[in-house]
Scaffold this motif. Structure first.
Motif, short mmCIF file in Angstrom:
data_model
loop_
_atom_site.label_atom_id
_atom_site.label_comp_id
_atom_site.label_asym_id
_atom_site.label_seq_id
_atom_site.Cartn_x
_atom_site.Cartn_y
_atom_site.Cartn_z
N PHE A 120 1.02 -1.07 0.17
CA PHE A 120 0.07 -0.08 -0.03
C PHE A 120 1.07 1.33 -0.01
CE2 PHE A 120 0.47 -1.71 4.20
CZ PHE A 120 1.02 -0.83 5.06
N ASN A 121 0.23 2.41 -0.20
CA ASN A 121 0.83 3.72 -0.25
C ASN A 121 0.39 4.48 1.01
OD1 ASN A 121 2.80 5.24 -1.53
ND2 ASN A 121 0.97 6.75 -2.11
N LEU A 122 0.99 4.94 1.64
CA LEU A 122 0.52 5.81 2.89
C LEU A 122 0.38 7.41 2.52
CD1 LEU A 122 3.45 4.85 5.59
CD2 LEU A 122 0.82 4.08 5.47
N VAL A 123 -0.86 7.75 2.81
CA VAL A 123 -1.40 9.05 2.32
C VAL A 123 -1.81 9.78 3.66
CG1 VAL A 123 -2.76 10.33 0.88
CG2 VAL A 123 -1.75 8.38 0.04
N VAL A 129 -1.99 16.33 11.91
CA VAL A 129 -2.88 16.05 12.80
C VAL A 129 -4.25 16.66 12.74
CG1 VAL A 129 -3.44 16.68 15.38
CG2 VAL A 129 -0.99 16.27 14.74
N VAL A 130 -5.47 15.86 12.85
CA VAL A 130 -6.78 16.10 12.33
C VAL A 130 -7.73 15.49 13.64
CG1 VAL A 130 -8.56 15.54 10.89
CG2 VAL A 130 -6.53 15.82 10.00
N ASP A 131 -8.28 16.69 14.15
CA ASP A 131 -8.89 16.30 15.48
C ASP A 131 -8.13 15.48 16.53
OD1 ASP A 131 -11.16 17.53 14.16
OD2 ASP A 131 -11.74 15.59 13.22
N GLY A 132 -6.96 15.85 16.58
CA GLY A 132 -6.01 15.47 17.67
C GLY A 132 -5.58 14.12 17.43
N VAL A 133 -5.64 13.43 16.17
CA VAL A 133 -5.00 12.13 15.97
C VAL A 133 -4.18 12.51 14.45
CG1 VAL A 133 -6.87 10.62 17.09
CG2 VAL A 133 -7.18 11.29 14.48
N ARG A 134 -3.33 11.42 14.23
CA ARG A 134 -2.78 11.54 13.06
C ARG A 134 -3.22 10.54 12.03
NH1 ARG A 134 1.81 14.86 13.64
NH2 ARG A 134 2.28 15.07 15.91
N PRO A 135 -4.13 10.82 11.17
CA PRO A 135 -4.78 9.77 10.21
C PRO A 135 -3.88 9.28 9.21
CG PRO A 135 -6.10 11.65 10.01
CD PRO A 135 -5.02 12.03 11.21
N LEU A 136 -3.83 8.19 8.80
CA LEU A 136 -3.28 7.58 7.68
C LEU A 136 -4.28 7.12 6.64
CD1 LEU A 136 0.18 6.12 8.81
CD2 LEU A 136 -0.11 7.99 7.32
N VAL A 137 -4.19 7.07 5.42
CA VAL A 137 -4.87 6.54 4.45
C VAL A 137 -4.04 5.38 3.74
CG1 VAL A 137 -6.49 6.79 2.46
CG2 VAL A 137 -6.31 8.40 4.14
N LEU A 138 -4.35 4.31 3.63
CA LEU A 138 -3.74 3.27 2.85
C LEU A 138 -4.31 2.95 1.44
CD1 LEU A 138 -3.49 0.16 5.90
CD2 LEU A 138 -1.93 2.42 5.18
N ASP A 139 -3.63 3.72 0.62
CA ASP A 139 -3.99 3.62 -1.00
C ASP A 139 -3.31 2.44 -1.36
OD1 ASP A 139 -5.77 5.59 -0.78
OD2 ASP A 139 -4.51 7.10 -1.85
N PRO A 140 -3.92 2.02 -2.65
CA PRO A 140 -3.16 0.86 -3.58
C PRO A 140 -1.81 1.81 -3.88
CG PRO A 140 -5.30 1.25 -4.20
CD PRO A 140 -5.07 2.50 -3.20
N PRO A 141 -0.74 0.76 -3.85
CA PRO A 141 0.47 1.42 -4.55
C PRO A 141 0.25 1.83 -5.99
CG PRO A 141 0.87 -1.13 -4.24
CD PRO A 141 -0.89 -0.80 -3.75
N PRO A 142 0.91 3.02 -6.24
CA PRO A 142 1.07 3.40 -7.53
C PRO A 142 1.99 2.79 -8.64
CG PRO A 142 2.26 4.82 -6.06
CD PRO A 142 1.61 3.83 -5.10
N TYR A 143 2.88 2.03 -7.98
CA TYR A 143 3.74 1.37 -8.60
C TYR A 143 4.41 0.26 -7.70
CZ TYR A 143 6.96 4.66 -6.67
OH TYR A 143 7.64 5.49 -5.58
N ARG A 144 5.17 -0.63 -8.46
CA ARG A 144 5.74 -1.80 -7.65
C ARG A 144 6.85 -1.28 -7.14
NH1 ARG A 144 5.63 -7.53 -6.97
NH2 ARG A 144 7.62 -8.21 -6.92
N ARG A 145 7.20 -1.56 -5.88
CA ARG A 145 8.54 -1.10 -5.35
C ARG A 145 8.85 -2.09 -4.00
NH1 ARG A 145 5.09 3.53 -3.48
NH2 ARG A 145 4.55 3.23 -1.35
N GLY A 146 9.88 -2.51 -3.87
CA GLY A 146 10.45 -3.55 -2.70
C GLY A 146 11.60 -2.69 -2.16
N TRP A 147 12.15 -3.41 -0.85
CA TRP A 147 13.29 -3.22 -0.16
C TRP A 147 13.69 -4.16 0.71
CZ3 TRP A 147 8.56 -1.05 0.11
CH2 TRP A 147 7.71 -1.16 1.43
N PRO A 148 14.79 -4.28 1.15
CA PRO A 148 15.26 -5.17 2.21
C PRO A 148 14.51 -4.85 3.62
CG PRO A 148 16.96 -3.98 1.61
CD PRO A 148 15.85 -3.53 0.91
#
Length: 90
Positions: free
Chosen positions: A15-18, A36-55
């Motif tokens: 996923f992509n963090l937004v 920060v929105v309403d006292g919390v740090r929301p993250l949206v998990l979007d589909p990855p825009p391209y394939r990426r990897g890492w160790p």
């Protein structure tokens, strides 16, 4: 893999963090990168825009990672949060 594997191994992003403003949140960034929105740090998990990897692996053997799902939000609550976030910027 990051919980108790002493060596690194290949992984692929699922996923992509937004942030609430629609901007990308990079994995190596600090929590302060998340708006920060309403006292919390929301993250949206979007589909990855391209394939990426890492160790991936346990970089700090004395610190064990964990994730606990405390609860699943109600549909109405989720719908409310979706009104506070912008579409992802590419």
């Amino acid at each position: 893999m990051c919980r108790d594997t002493p060596e690194q191994g290949p992984t692929t992003g699922a996923f992509n963090l937004v942030g609430a403003d629609g901007g990308w949140i990079f994995n190596e960034g600090p929590p302060s990168d998340i708006q920060v929105v309403d006292g919390v740090r929301p993250l949206v998990l979007d589909p990855p825009p391209y394939r990426r990897g890492w160790p991936a692996g346990c970089f700090f053997p004395g610190m064990h990672g964990d994730l606990v799902l405390e609860r699943v939000p109600y549909a109405r609550e989720s719908a409310g949060w979706l009104t506070t976030v912008a579409p992802a910027k590419s």
